[in-house]
Design a protein around this motif. Structure first.
Motif, PDB file in Angstrom:
ATOM      1  N   GLN A 155      11.832  18.482  10.720  1.00  0.00           N
ATOM      2  CA  GLN A 155      11.211  17.906   9.525  1.00  0.00           C
ATOM      3  C   GLN A 155       9.853  17.298   9.869  1.00  0.00           C
ATOM      4  O   GLN A 155       9.526  17.103  11.042  1.00  0.00           O
ATOM      5  N   PHE A 156       9.076  16.980   8.838  1.00  0.00           N
ATOM      6  CA  PHE A 156       7.781  16.346   9.076  1.00  0.00           C
ATOM      7  C   PHE A 156       8.008  14.842   9.212  1.00  0.00           C
ATOM      8  O   PHE A 156       8.359  14.170   8.244  1.00  0.00           O
ATOM      9  N   PHE A 157       7.816  14.344  10.431  1.00  0.00           N
ATOM     10  CA  PHE A 157       8.062  12.913  10.691  1.00  0.00           C
ATOM     11  C   PHE A 157       6.803  12.108  10.436  1.00  0.00           C
ATOM     12  O   PHE A 157       5.867  12.101  11.243  1.00  0.00           O
ATOM     13  N   HIS A 158       6.751  11.490   9.313  1.00  0.00           N
ATOM     14  CA  HIS A 158       5.638  10.557   9.060  1.00  0.00           C
ATOM     15  C   HIS A 158       6.021   9.714   7.853  1.00  0.00           C
ATOM     16  O   HIS A 158       6.474  10.249   6.848  1.00  0.00           O
ATOM     17  N   SER A 159       5.857   8.411   7.983  1.00  0.00           N
ATOM     18  CA  SER A 159       6.139   7.584   6.809  1.00  0.00           C
ATOM     19  C   SER A 159       5.035   6.563   6.627  1.00  0.00           C
ATOM     20  O   SER A 159       4.382   6.147   7.585  1.00  0.00           O
ATOM     21  N   THR A 160       4.806   6.221   5.396  1.00  0.00           N
ATOM     22  CA  THR A 160       3.881   5.149   5.035  1.00  0.00           C
ATOM     23  C   THR A 160       4.677   4.304   4.050  1.00  0.00           C
ATOM     24  O   THR A 160       5.180   4.844   3.066  1.00  0.00           O
ATOM     25  N   SER A 161       4.814   3.013   4.318  1.00  0.00           N
ATOM     26  CA  SER A 161       5.693   2.182   3.481  1.00  0.00           C
ATOM     27  C   SER A 161       5.383   2.334   1.998  1.00  0.00           C
ATOM     28  O   SER A 161       6.270   2.412   1.168  1.00  0.00           O
ATOM     29  N   PHE A 162       4.076   2.391   1.686  1.00  0.00           N
ATOM     30  CA  PHE A 162       3.691   2.393   0.275  1.00  0.00           C
ATOM     31  C   PHE A 162       3.424   3.801  -0.268  1.00  0.00           C
ATOM     32  O   PHE A 162       2.760   3.951  -1.287  1.00  0.00           O
ATOM     33  N   THR A 163       3.938   4.809   0.418  1.00  0.00           N
ATOM     34  CA  THR A 163       3.722   6.177  -0.056  1.00  0.00           C
ATOM     35  C   THR A 163       4.191   6.320  -1.505  1.00  0.00           C
ATOM     36  O   THR A 163       5.252   5.823  -1.882  1.00  0.00           O
ATOM     37  N   GLY A 164       3.372   6.972  -2.304  1.00  0.00           N
ATOM     38  CA  GLY A 164       3.728   7.215  -3.709  1.00  0.00           C
ATOM     39  C   GLY A 164       3.831   5.940  -4.528  1.00  0.00           C
ATOM     40  O   GLY A 164       4.546   5.905  -5.534  1.00  0.00           O
ATOM     41  N   ASN A 165       3.104   4.900  -4.141  1.00  0.00           N
ATOM     42  CA  ASN A 165       3.190   3.636  -4.888  1.00  0.00           C
ATOM     43  C   ASN A 165       2.920   3.878  -6.386  1.00  0.00           C
ATOM     44  O   ASN A 165       1.897   4.460  -6.762  1.00  0.00           O
ATOM     45  N   PRO A 166       3.832   3.433  -7.255  1.00  0.00           N
ATOM     46  CA  PRO A 166       3.696   3.736  -8.685  1.00  0.00           C
ATOM     47  C   PRO A 166       2.400   3.231  -9.313  1.00  0.00           C
ATOM     48  O   PRO A 166       1.844   3.892 -10.197  1.00  0.00           O
ATOM     49  N   LEU A 167       1.906   2.078  -8.869  1.00  0.00           N
ATOM     50  CA  LEU A 167       0.666   1.553  -9.456  1.00  0.00           C
ATOM     51  C   LEU A 167      -0.517   2.444  -9.078  1.00  0.00           C
ATOM     52  O   LEU A 167      -1.371   2.769  -9.912  1.00  0.00           O
ATOM     53  N   ALA A 168      -0.554   2.838  -7.803  1.00  0.00           N
ATOM     54  CA  ALA A 168      -1.637   3.728  -7.364  1.00  0.00           C
ATOM     55  C   ALA A 168      -1.517   5.072  -8.101  1.00  0.00           C
ATOM     56  O   ALA A 168      -2.528   5.663  -8.502  1.00  0.00           O
ATOM     57  N   CYS A 169      -0.279   5.542  -8.283  1.00  0.00           N
ATOM     58  CA  CYS A 169      -0.085   6.835  -8.971  1.00  0.00           C
ATOM     59  C   CYS A 169      -0.609   6.787 -10.405  1.00  0.00           C
ATOM     60  O   CYS A 169      -1.301   7.704 -10.847  1.00  0.00           O
ATOM     61  N   VAL A 170      -0.292   5.707 -11.146  1.00  0.00           N
ATOM     62  CA  VAL A 170      -0.760   5.686 -12.540  1.00  0.00           C
ATOM     63  C   VAL A 170      -2.283   5.511 -12.596  1.00  0.00           C
ATOM     64  O   VAL A 170      -2.933   6.042 -13.502  1.00  0.00           O
ATOM     65  N   ALA A 171      -2.826   4.782 -11.615  1.00  0.00           N
ATOM     66  CA  ALA A 171      -4.297   4.647 -11.578  1.00  0.00           C
ATOM     67  C   ALA A 171      -4.921   6.023 -11.358  1.00  0.00           C
ATOM     68  O   ALA A 171      -5.890   6.402 -12.031  1.00  0.00           O
ATOM     69  N   ALA A 172      -4.358   6.798 -10.423  1.00  0.00           N
ATOM     70  CA  ALA A 172      -4.906   8.126 -10.122  1.00  0.00           C
ATOM     71  C   ALA A 172      -4.734   9.065 -11.320  1.00  0.00           C
ATOM     72  O   ALA A 172      -5.642   9.839 -11.657  1.00  0.00           O
ATOM     73  N   LEU A 173      -3.579   8.969 -11.975  1.00  0.00           N
ATOM     74  CA  LEU A 173      -3.345   9.829 -13.137  1.00  0.00           C
ATOM     75  C   LEU A 173      -4.353   9.491 -14.242  1.00  0.00           C
ATOM     76  O   LEU A 173      -4.975  10.393 -14.838  1.00  0.00           O
TER      77      LEU A 173
END
Ligand code: PMP
Length: 427
Positions: free
Chosen positions: A291-309
């Motif tokens: 598998q692809f081993f990489h994590s970022t605690s805030f990955t897919g943060n909902p606030l950042a997602c709605v800002a980007a959308l």
């Protein structure tokens, strides 16, 4: 990026709107560099403010491993359709997968790990990486390694993995870069995992511009040897160079596309690494170890997602491309005036970016002329942050003509005052 011993105290910003920052005490400053190249539609754009406000009361953050949510799914659909629309018909496979992280540097780290892991999982040992000379890809270790060796990272050089740099294809010297690459690929093509580059404009190197044609040629040569193309569009993405993405002008789709800065309109930190299905599948396996081993605690943060959308929707709802074209037209006019100045060399314009090199005894980052221009501009209500003797303007797309002209005019006065000072000192 600040030498505290020689720089004055930091300015205190209370609020911001459009292309302007408001300091404590009420003074307004024109943000001529989009707050380090991140802002696209202006500060506190009401649509993004509203989207983030509404989302904050609903779901602010949740683990994104094994969980998902509307903001991430909607953003992913919108981002992919934007990218597909942009790259339709261009050479290369579709970018169908997105990995979210939290900055430009992490988007690069992820791309490097994906490229190396892709080949390893396919049983191919490709342990070499090439990048474009002069590139800057961030300040984490992988990103520093991919970037050129410079004053930014010289202290850490012994700790950086080896990356070979393709000579920068300066206008008129493209054949030298192509010849270098051809030689490299003939010798090491089958051992090279990836080619990392900032397409068309190298930001931190001093807004160095090169031609789409030579980039397209380099991409094609790498492809012939199975070398993955990692496009660092952290700065160039989202309209900066006059098209949605810079690679579009060179007529190819990269294998890995790194985005950040303008992704959320510059509203919240977010990085994204887009990959092809082939790369995704190299990690899709019955074996957990693949598998692809990489994590970022805030990955897919909902606030950042709605800002980007919301930011991507603004591209549909407002004449953003027209704003960029208008900025470019103004820049081109200003370029005519600045080219006539004897103290200015190499005036360049690419999309919303305007850059000049000011003549100085010391060229590059350590030239002190930039500090003096920075101080003069701020004292006159404009934020520009020269890179050594390179002075550039990279405004939010919403900037009005009056503010833009104020920047050109203030910079002009700044150069005049500097020249007068030099003459006085000489006298
Ligand atoms: N790549 C490029 C081309 C950049 O200009 C930058 C930042 N200036 C980065 C990567 C790193 O982004 P961040 O500062 O968000 O880590």
């Amino acid at each position: 990026m600040t030498q505290h011993k020689i720089c004055g105290p930091a300015l205190h910003v209370d609020s911001a709107a459009g292309a302007r920052l408001k300091l404590r005490g009420g003074q307004e400053i024109i943000d001529g560099i989009s707050s380090w190249w991140v802002n696209t539609h202006g500060h506190c754009h009401p649509k993004i403010v509203e989207a983030v406000r509404a989302q904050a009361g609903k779901l602010e953050q949740v683990i994104f491993a094994g969980f998902t949510h509307d903001p991430a799914e909607k953003l992913t659909r919108k981002l992919l359709s934007t990218v597909h629309g942009t790259f339709e018909g261009k050479d290369g496979s579709a970018l169908d997968y997105v990995f979210y992280s939290d900055s430009g540097s992490t988007a690069i780290e992820v791309a490097l790990k994906m490229a190396i892991g892709f080949h390893e999982n396919a049983g191919e040992q490709r342990h070499k990486v090439i990048a474009l000379e002069g590139g800057y890809h961030g300040d984490t270790f992988g990103a520093m390694a991919a970037g050129s060796r410079s004053v930014f990272n010289v202290l850490y050089e012994p700790f950086l993995f080896d990356v070979k740099h393709v000579p920068f294809p300066k206008t008129g010297e493209e054949m030298r870069s192509l010849a270098w690459l051809d030689k490299w690929l003939k010798k090491f093509g089958s051992q090279t995992a990836a080619f990392v580059f900032e397409p068309l404009v190298q930001g931190a190197a001093g807004m160095r511009v090169y031609s789409p044609k030579v980039l397209g040629k380099m991409a094609q040569m790498c492809r012939e040897h199975g070398v993955l193309l990692i496009a660092d569009e952290v700065m160039t993405g989202f309209g900066r160079t006059g098209s949605m993405f810079a690679c579009e002008q060179a007529d190819f789709t990269p294998d890995l596309l790194c985005l950040s800065k303008g992704l959320t309109g510059g509203f919240l930190p977010m990085g994204a690494t887009l990959a092809t299905e082939e790369i995704y599948k190299a990690f899709y396996h019955d074996e957990k170890a693949k598998q692809f081993f990489h994590s970022t605690s805030f990955t897919g943060n909902p606030l950042a997602c709605v800002a980007a959308l919301a930011s991507l929707e603004i591209w549909d709802e407002e004449p953003v491309m027209e704003q960029i074209a208008a900025i470019e037209a103004s820049h081109l006019k200003a370029a005519g005036w600045y080219s006539a100045r004897p103290d200015v060399m190499d005036v360049r314009v690419k999309g919303s970016i305007f850059a000049i090199d000011v003549r100085d005894d010391v060229n590059g980052y350590l030239s002190s002329i930039g500090h003096e221009i920075y101080d003069f501009m701020l004292a006159n209500g404009v934020l520009l942050r020269p890179i050594g003797n390179t002075v550039y303007i990279l405004p939010p797309y919403c900037i009005d003509q009056q503010d833009l002209e104020c920047i050109y005019e203030t910079l002009w006065r700044s150069l005049d005052s500097f020249r007068n000072d030099c003459f006085q000192q000489a006298a």
